[in-house]
Design a protein around this motif. Structure first.
Motif, mmCIF file in Angstrom:
data_model
loop_
_atom_site.group_PDB
_atom_site.id
_atom_site.type_symbol
_atom_site.label_atom_id
_atom_site.label_comp_id
_atom_site.label_asym_id
_atom_site.label_seq_id
_atom_site.Cartn_x
_atom_site.Cartn_y
_atom_site.Cartn_z
ATOM 1 N N TRP A 141 0.703 -1.314 -0.135
ATOM 2 C CA TRP A 141 -0.076 -0.026 0.037
ATOM 3 C C TRP A 141 0.843 1.355 0.161
ATOM 4 N N ARG A 142 2.070 1.265 0.730
ATOM 5 C CA ARG A 142 3.031 2.227 0.929
ATOM 6 C C ARG A 142 4.155 2.001 -0.418
ATOM 7 N N PRO A 143 4.106 2.692 -1.277
ATOM 8 C CA PRO A 143 5.055 2.341 -2.447
ATOM 9 C C PRO A 143 6.762 2.384 -2.037
ATOM 10 N N ASP A 144 7.097 3.072 -0.723
ATOM 11 C CA ASP A 144 8.151 3.036 -0.682
ATOM 12 C C ASP A 144 8.512 1.398 0.065
ATOM 13 N N TRP A 145 7.581 0.738 0.410
ATOM 14 C CA TRP A 145 7.891 -0.537 0.642
ATOM 15 C C TRP A 145 8.475 -1.487 -0.336
ATOM 16 N N ASP A 146 8.425 -1.071 -1.625
ATOM 17 C CA ASP A 146 8.664 -1.962 -2.728
ATOM 18 C C ASP A 146 10.199 -2.248 -2.655
ATOM 19 N N ALA A 147 11.093 -1.245 -2.183
ATOM 20 C CA ALA A 147 12.374 -1.829 -2.323
ATOM 21 C C ALA A 147 12.874 -2.593 -1.006
ATOM 22 N N PHE A 148 11.839 -3.021 -0.141
ATOM 23 C CA PHE A 148 12.339 -3.742 0.941
ATOM 24 C C PHE A 148 12.671 -5.246 0.375
#
Ligand SMILES: Cc1cc2nc3c(=O)[nH]c(=O)nc-3n(C[C@H](O)[C@H](O)[C@H](O)COP(=O)(O)OP(=O)(O)OC[C@H]3O[C@@H](n4cnc5c(N)ncnc54)[C@H](O)[C@@H]3O)c2cc1C
Length: 464
Positions: free
Chosen positions: A293-300
């Motif tokens: 839901w938070r796109p910044d998590w795509d890099a996790f």
């Protein structure tokens, strides 16, 4: 008087009471044809959900038979099937309860547009939620992304009263129907259906009895006990709500009445509002079901599927509360909410596994599977969702077990060799897993301290 029948397109609303779509269809005057369509969208359900759907359809057919009615079953694409039924029956109108997940919305939008263009009446109705998602807005006109203000806004609104069961009349002639047995809805089940059937409480009448039993007793201690999985302290209505065997407005008003009588229902109403919040989120941000839901998590650096994830699925991680929960879900089709949080946290944090791998297993195993609550629940625990638990708050499963299962009653129910839960789990589990009652408990697949440290390091690196 209008003598052409009206179609009631049955979906996740397997009930006669508190059903505005059915009430509208019945008001047509020429008889109602209830039809359930096993369309490609519905065929995608997980194994346990398909099995549970079959049970729910059988119960609805019995309930309709009590009113001299039938449930017509058809398999195929929704639009073409409805067009064929309109032609077979001479009906001019079709009514259904609105759905809010992206796949169903796309299907329904097309069905409505084409049928209307062909001159039919095609109307979708509320009923699956307390209020429509576009009716609750923030001061700026947007949707809520945080639960507490959402709850304040929702609880300040009037909630529509449930509509009564309408008077139902049969059409002059019934169209042909498939046989439910021929659909083999239980065929994809890896776990034995007989085991799950012991735990399922199916149908509108059973759901209503369950609500009243809960409101006349356990609700009084709900706030204190609801986090203790060994206790029978919650309503267990999720399987009925998800299939629409009871409407949320019915539950809401019954709980309000109990609150008025001094039964302390507020906490229960707040949980019901979490279901509502999940659906509103899914409506406004459909990517919650499939993407962070938070796109910044795509890099996790989530880990993909692995032997660790498989051990988690089979209840073989060696962490007692996690394995007990996974066994409970496999054998019963549900899992206590506190334990859902613990197993999801263990998978996404200690095992650093992508939440979608866990969500997919829940899709397959839960009889109360709900596209909105499941997606929100997983993203909440993983930290990637709206109003989520912060990633650095890592549940310690052993600490959680001590706090919420202090006598180990729940863990023993699902792990002890001779316990009834263990017996049911072993009956349900695939033989290929090679599990036996006498097999020793596996050693933990990861040290809780190491898993926590690895997750926090990855989180810190992502932040940096
Ligand atoms: C990872 C994860 C996955 C989940 N997947 C699902 C799912 O697929 N289907 C599902 O119905 N619930 C899901 N939940 C929410 C919750 O676990 C269940 O709704 C709850 O366990 C049902 O038990 P109950 O009916 O006795 O609830 P009660 O405590 O009696 O609550 C009453 C009703 O409120 C709603 N509710 C309660 N807690 C929540 C919650 N946290 N989120 C949303 N609604 C809630 C449910 O409709 C429930 O029936 C999930 C939670 C997590 C953490």
């Amino acid at each position: 008087m209008n003598q052409t029948p009206t179609l009631w397109w049955v979906r996740r609303d397997l009930r006669l009471a508190d059903n505005p779509a059915l009430a509208a269809a019945a008001a047509g005057g020429g008889g109602v044809v209830p039809v359930f369509i096993l369309d490609p969208e519905t065929e995608r359900l997980g194994a346990a959900a398909r099995w549970r759907l079959g049970m729910g359809l059988a119960a609805l057919a019995r309930r309709l038979a009590d009113h001299g009615m039938r449930l017509i079953l058809r398999r195929g694409a929704a639009l073409e099937t409805l067009q064929a039924l309109l032609s077979d029956t001479g009906a001019q109108a079709v009514h259904w309860s609105r759905a809010y997940d992206p796949v169903a919305k796309a299907r329904d939008t097309r069905v409505k547009a084409v049928l209307k263009a062909e001159g039919f009446t095609a109307i979708s109705h509320p009923g699956h939620l307390l209020v429509e998602p576009w009716e609750v807005a923030t001061g700026e006109g947007g949707h809520y992304k945080v639960y507490s203000p959402f709850w304040r806004a929702l609880s300040a609104r009037p909630i529509a009263d449930p509509v009564p069961v309408p008077h139902l009349t049969a059409p002059a002639q019934w169209p042909a129907s498939d046989r439910l047995e021929d659909w083999q809805l239980g065929a994809a089940m890896r776990q034995a259906g007989e085991v799950l059937a012991r735990y399922a409480v199916v149908g509108e009448n059973a759901a209503r009895d369950r609500l009243h039993a809960f409101l006349s007793g356990p609700v009084k201690t709900y706030k204190a006990d609801r986090n203790h999985p060994a206790l029978d302290a919650t309503s267990r209505l999720s399987e009925n709500l998800t299939w629409g065997e009871i409407g949320p407005r019915t539950v809401w008003h019954a709980a309000q009445e109990a609150l008025r009588l001094g039964h302390g229902c507020e906490h229960f109403l707040k949980e019901l509002a979490w279901r509502e919040f999940a659906w509103h989120l899914l409506h406004h941000t459909p990517h919650i079901a499939t993407r962070n839901w938070r796109p910044d998590w795509d890099a996790f650096p989530w880990r993909g599927d692995s032997a660790d994830a498989e051990a988690w699925r089979r209840g073989q991680t060696g962490i007692d509360i996690v394995d007990a929960g996974m066994r409970e879900m496999y054998a019963t089709g549900t899992m206590h909410n506190r334990v859902r949080m613990i197993v999801a946290s263990f998978l996404t944090k200690h095992l650093m596994t992508d939440w979608r791998i866990g969500a997919a297993w829940f899709d397959d195993c839960l009889t109360d599977w709900d596209p909105a609550s499941n997606a929100m629940g997983w993203q909440w625990v993983a930290g990637s969702g709206p109003d989520a638990a912060p990633y650095f708050r890592v549940f310690n499963p052993d600490g959680q077990a001590e706090k919420f299962d202090p006598q180990a009653t729940y863990r023993q129910r699902w792990l002890s060799r001779r316990a009834a839960g263990t017996r049911d789990f072993l009956l349900a589990a695939p033989k290929s897993w090679g599990l036996t009652a006498d097999a020793p408990r596996p050693a933990p697949i990861i040290s809780l301290a190491d898993g926590r440290a690895r997750a926090l390091a990855a989180y810190a690196a992502r932040k940096a």
